[in-house]
Design an enzyme around this catalytic site. Structure first.
Site, PDB file in Angstrom:
ATOM      1  N   THR A  85      31.437 -21.928  31.306  1.00  0.00           N
ATOM      2  CA  THR A  85      32.157 -21.028  30.383  1.00  0.00           C
ATOM      3  C   THR A  85      31.174 -19.942  29.937  1.00  0.00           C
ATOM      4  O   THR A  85      30.722 -19.945  28.790  1.00  0.00           O
ATOM      5  CB  THR A  85      32.686 -21.805  29.162  1.00  0.00           C
ATOM      6  OG1 THR A  85      31.608 -22.571  28.595  1.00  0.00           O
ATOM      7  CG2 THR A  85      33.811 -22.739  29.526  1.00  0.00           C
ATOM      8  N   CYS A 262      22.944 -22.658  26.930  1.00  0.00           N
ATOM      9  CA  CYS A 262      23.860 -23.032  25.846  1.00  0.00           C
ATOM     10  C   CYS A 262      23.635 -22.270  24.541  1.00  0.00           C
ATOM     11  O   CYS A 262      24.541 -21.597  24.068  1.00  0.00           O
ATOM     12  CB  CYS A 262      23.759 -24.528  25.579  1.00  0.00           C
ATOM     13  SG  CYS A 262      24.382 -25.493  26.953  1.00  0.00           S
TER      14      CYS A 262
HETATM   15  C1  UDX Z   1      28.408 -26.605  31.396  1.00  0.00           C
HETATM   16  C2  UDX Z   1      29.647 -26.317  30.589  1.00  0.00           C
HETATM   17  O1  UDX Z   1      30.733 -26.389  31.317  1.00  0.00           O
HETATM   18  C3  UDX Z   1      29.479 -25.149  29.700  1.00  0.00           C
HETATM   19  O2  UDX Z   1      30.634 -24.846  29.029  1.00  0.00           O
HETATM   20  C4  UDX Z   1      28.454 -25.612  28.747  1.00  0.00           C
HETATM   21  O3  UDX Z   1      28.261 -24.707  27.717  1.00  0.00           O
HETATM   22  C5  UDX Z   1      27.165 -25.862  29.486  1.00  0.00           C
HETATM   23  O4  UDX Z   1      27.379 -26.809  30.453  1.00  0.00           O
HETATM   24  P1  UDX Z   1      27.022 -25.988  33.417  1.00  0.00           P
HETATM   25  O5  UDX Z   1      27.248 -27.364  33.911  1.00  0.00           O
HETATM   26  O6  UDX Z   1      25.684 -25.658  32.884  1.00  0.00           O
HETATM   27  O7  UDX Z   1      28.110 -25.649  32.303  1.00  0.00           O
HETATM   28  O8  UDX Z   1      27.445 -24.897  34.491  1.00  0.00           O
HETATM   29  P2  UDX Z   1      27.036 -24.779  36.015  1.00  0.00           P
HETATM   30  O9  UDX Z   1      25.767 -25.520  36.287  1.00  0.00           O
HETATM   31  O10 UDX Z   1      27.160 -23.348  36.336  1.00  0.00           O
HETATM   32  O11 UDX Z   1      28.177 -25.612  36.761  1.00  0.00           O
HETATM   33  C6  UDX Z   1      29.498 -25.258  36.825  1.00  0.00           C
HETATM   34  C7  UDX Z   1      30.049 -25.758  38.166  1.00  0.00           C
HETATM   35  O12 UDX Z   1      31.461 -25.597  38.159  1.00  0.00           O
HETATM   36  C8  UDX Z   1      29.526 -24.990  39.379  1.00  0.00           C
HETATM   37  O13 UDX Z   1      29.021 -25.872  40.336  1.00  0.00           O
HETATM   38  C9  UDX Z   1      30.750 -24.230  39.897  1.00  0.00           C
HETATM   39  O14 UDX Z   1      30.749 -24.069  41.298  1.00  0.00           O
HETATM   40  C10 UDX Z   1      31.874 -25.133  39.437  1.00  0.00           C
HETATM   41  N1  UDX Z   1      33.159 -24.434  39.294  1.00  0.00           N
HETATM   42  C11 UDX Z   1      33.269 -23.317  38.552  1.00  0.00           C
HETATM   43  C12 UDX Z   1      34.268 -24.951  39.947  1.00  0.00           C
HETATM   44  O15 UDX Z   1      34.180 -25.971  40.631  1.00  0.00           O
HETATM   45  N2  UDX Z   1      35.460 -24.311  39.799  1.00  0.00           N
HETATM   46  C13 UDX Z   1      35.612 -23.189  39.083  1.00  0.00           C
HETATM   47  O16 UDX Z   1      36.704 -22.644  38.985  1.00  0.00           O
HETATM   48  C14 UDX Z   1      34.470 -22.661  38.425  1.00  0.00           C
HETATM   49  C1  UDX Z   2      20.987 -27.538  24.080  1.00  0.00           C
HETATM   50  C2  UDX Z   2      21.215 -28.617  23.011  1.00  0.00           C
HETATM   51  O1  UDX Z   2      19.980 -29.163  22.610  1.00  0.00           O
HETATM   52  C3  UDX Z   2      22.125 -29.684  23.529  1.00  0.00           C
HETATM   53  O2  UDX Z   2      22.404 -30.615  22.511  1.00  0.00           O
HETATM   54  C4  UDX Z   2      23.404 -29.034  23.952  1.00  0.00           C
HETATM   55  O3  UDX Z   2      24.341 -29.926  24.363  1.00  0.00           O
HETATM   56  C5  UDX Z   2      23.120 -28.011  25.032  1.00  0.00           C
HETATM   57  O4  UDX Z   2      22.212 -27.048  24.507  1.00  0.00           O
HETATM   58  P1  UDX Z   2      19.379 -27.167  26.154  1.00  0.00           P
HETATM   59  O5  UDX Z   2      19.993 -25.814  26.256  1.00  0.00           O
HETATM   60  O6  UDX Z   2      19.209 -27.987  27.386  1.00  0.00           O
HETATM   61  O7  UDX Z   2      20.213 -28.084  25.140  1.00  0.00           O
HETATM   62  O8  UDX Z   2      17.942 -26.982  25.540  1.00  0.00           O
HETATM   63  P2  UDX Z   2      17.211 -27.233  24.143  1.00  0.00           P
HETATM   64  O9  UDX Z   2      16.278 -28.364  24.308  1.00  0.00           O
HETATM   65  O10 UDX Z   2      18.170 -27.278  23.029  1.00  0.00           O
HETATM   66  O11 UDX Z   2      16.347 -25.888  24.037  1.00  0.00           O
HETATM   67  C6  UDX Z   2      16.992 -24.624  23.896  1.00  0.00           C
HETATM   68  C7  UDX Z   2      15.975 -23.540  23.702  1.00  0.00           C
HETATM   69  O12 UDX Z   2      15.325 -23.647  22.437  1.00  0.00           O
HETATM   70  C8  UDX Z   2      14.836 -23.526  24.725  1.00  0.00           C
HETATM   71  O13 UDX Z   2      14.552 -22.187  25.072  1.00  0.00           O
HETATM   72  C9  UDX Z   2      13.672 -24.171  24.004  1.00  0.00           C
HETATM   73  O14 UDX Z   2      12.421 -23.755  24.485  1.00  0.00           O
HETATM   74  C10 UDX Z   2      13.920 -23.664  22.593  1.00  0.00           C
HETATM   75  N1  UDX Z   2      13.342 -24.545  21.542  1.00  0.00           N
HETATM   76  C11 UDX Z   2      13.817 -25.800  21.369  1.00  0.00           C
HETATM   77  C12 UDX Z   2      12.342 -24.043  20.707  1.00  0.00           C
HETATM   78  O15 UDX Z   2      11.905 -22.888  20.843  1.00  0.00           O
HETATM   79  N2  UDX Z   2      11.847 -24.869  19.730  1.00  0.00           N
HETATM   80  C13 UDX Z   2      12.295 -26.137  19.549  1.00  0.00           C
HETATM   81  O16 UDX Z   2      11.792 -26.814  18.632  1.00  0.00           O
HETATM   82  C14 UDX Z   2      13.319 -26.620  20.385  1.00  0.00           C
END
Ligand code: UDX
Ligand code: UDX
Length: 460
Positions: A85, A262
């Site tokens: 998304t 995210c």
């Molecule tokens: C997920 C969540 O869905 C997103 O909303 C959340 O905020 C973060 O985690 P993520 O798994 O990181 O997203 O995305 P991505 O690694 O890009 O994977 C999405 C997959 O869905 C891709 O492999 C893409 O090919 C597939 N996809 C996308 C479909 O199979 N059908 C579609 O119509 C669109």
């Molecule tokens: C995040 C949330 O933690 C998770 O719960 C949610 O479901 C998806 O989004 P992620 O995006 O994998 O996970 O990474 P996260 O560990 O949260 O780090 C996000 C960003 O913040 C990174 O760029 C990281 O370097 C930064 N960060 C994190 C800091 O700068 N300081 C911190 O103390 C923690």
């Protein structure tokens, strides 16, 4: 139980593999035929510790399958949607076109009693729209729509899945709740807290949680700015705050600003939702703005470390992914950093233990290197705190570089050890006296000859 996961990306693949490991029969469906073919060969398209083995074991034991077609979905008790998304161009709203497209596609194929569960991060009210589409397409079915947000940190996603702080299930329907309880049974038996709420509440919990994490990081980043002016080490301040149980020690590491797939997009999408409904989220607005400034401030640290212009100089950046243990480049703080360094006339050599290929489309002008990235560099910037960078051989590193300058955006070294190793060392959130281990600009060494470089690179 039979589970189908629509979308085999970071979230879908980790969740699908973990559900299979719980003993369910899982089919991961993805539109990307190349990705599915690779998965069937046992190749994992993303870097996530433990995932290769988890997927291989569950394929071998016949519990995990991959498909481009959703045609087998008719048997599924639970259908999870985990497509991406992304931020919509122009207004920052979450782009829900993949979600609604997937729902329309699966609607005719669903069993009349299937439960459809949104794992993707979606704005409040999306579940209502999914339900409306399903009622329109399948008036015969009793499909229930549930929100079950993921809380997985990349790099620790399997651990997070199997040891959740909580599982949020958004539905008022008893049958749907019972199916979800069964899907998560192994965790339920381990007494992981399951929170049953209504669907809209679950949708808001996810955004509010991510916005709060973003706020916590931004808060310590601003305290870091203050520490740089008035003296204390921000890490000591964070430790002193974090022992307070009401605050907690996590997410208090100052750095180059939050990135990833995210936090940036979810804060923007939450603001858009708030604006659409006439609500004000001034703290989140400020967090988003401060984080943008923070990322833009990082190149200035490199300029300061090199005392002035960096035109014609070479900067080695260690760590390109948005955090360690992932190859994900989405919204990585290294992107604005390196782009600005290029704009300022520097040559950038880059190294990342996992994200080199993923980085290339975002940063085409970087000279991609191995550990020898520091060779001939006027400064090394540590942009991501990979374990590999925590114990660099400083003497060897100094010999590879033409100037002994390190800019540590993750505070992984101590200033005194850098001083002993004769580095000019600039960090975030430490007082100026410590940041500048040397006051004068270190003298430029001659570029080491090829033989020395080869020997040193090998030793590193
Ligand atoms: C997920 C969540 O869905 C997103 O909303 C959340 O905020 C973060 O985690 P993520 O798994 O990181 O997203 O995305 P991505 O690694 O890009 O994977 C999405 C997959 O869905 C891709 O492999 C893409 O090919 C597939 N996809 C996308 C479909 O199979 N059908 C579609 O119509 C669109
Ligand atoms: C995040 C949330 O933690 C998770 O719960 C949610 O479901 C998806 O989004 P992620 O995006 O994998 O996970 O990474 P996260 O560990 O949260 O780090 C996000 C960003 O913040 C990174 O760029 C990281 O370097 C930064 N960060 C994190 C800091 O700068 N300081 C911190 O103390 C923690």
């Amino acid at each position: 139980m039979r589970v189908t996961m629509i979308g085999a990306g970071y979230v879908g693949l980790v969740s699908g593999a973990c559900f299979a490991d719980f003993g369910h029969h899982v089919t991961c469906v993805d539109k990307d035929a190349g990705r599915i073919a690779a998965l069937r060969r046992g190749e994992i398209p993303i870097f996530e510790p433990g995932l290769v083995d988890l997927v291989a074991t569950n394929i071998q034991q016949g519990r995990l399958e991959f498909s481009v077609e959703a045609s087998g979905i008719g048997d599924a008790d639970a259908v999870f949607i985990a497509v991406d998304t992304p931020s919509r161009r122009g207004d920052g709203h979450a782009d829900l076109s993949y979600i609604y497209g997937a729902v329309r596609e699966i609607a005719p194929l669903l069993s009349p009693t299937a439960i459809v569960i949104t794992k993707s991060t979606v704005p409040v009210g999306t579940g209502d729209e999914i339900e409306r589409i399903l009622r329109e397409e399948r008036p015969d079915a009793e499909t229930q729509v549930v929100s079950n947000p993921e809380f997985l940190r990349e790099g620790a996603a399997i651990y997070d899945f199997k040891h959740p702080d909580r599982i949020v299930i958004g539905s008022d329907d008893e049958r749907a709740r019972a199916v979800l309880a069964e899907v998560y049974r192994p965790l339920y038996l381990n007494a992981a807290p399951i929170l049953y709420v209504n669907r809209r509440t679950a949708e808001v919990i996810k955004y509010a949680a991510n916005a709060f994490l973003a706020t916590k990081i931004t808060f310590i980043n601003e305290i870091d700015d203050l520490c740089e002016c008035v003296g204390p080490d921000v890490q000591d301040v964070a430790r002193g705050m974090g022992f307070d149980n009401c605050i907690g020690a996590k997410f208090l590491h100052a750095g180059p600003g939050f990135g990833g797939s995210c936090l940036p997009k979810d804060t923007t999408a939450l603001l858009k939702t708030a604006h659409d409904h006439g609500a004000q989220l001034r703290i989140v607005e400020t967090v988003a703005a401060v984080n943008e400034q923070r990322k833009r401030a990082m190149p200035r640290k490199v300029v300061a470390a090199l005392v002035g212009s960096i035109r014609g100089k070479t900067v080695a950046v260690l760590g390109l992914s948005f955090k360690p243990n992932t190859d994900d480049m989405r919204d990585s703080p290294s992107i604005p950093l390196i782009t600005a360094l290029h704009d300022l006339g520097a040559t950038v050599r880059g190294y990342d233990p996992a994200a080199m290929e993923q980085a290339k489309p975002y940063l085409p002008d970087v000279i991609y290197c191995g550990y020898e990235a520091a060779e001939g560099a006027d400064a090394v910037v540590i942009a991501t705190e990979w374990e590999q960078f925590r114990a660099l051989d400083l003497d060897r590193l100094r010999c590879l570089m033409v100037r002994p300058v390190i800019v540590d955006l993750r505070n992984i070294y101590r200033a005194d050890e850098m001083k002993r190793a004769n580095f000019r060392y600039l960090t975030v959130g430490r007082p100026a006296a410590e940041r500048y281990a040397e006051t004068a600009m270190p003298r430029r060494r001659k570029t080491p000859n090829a033989k020395t470089i080869a020997a040193l690179a090998e030793a590193l």
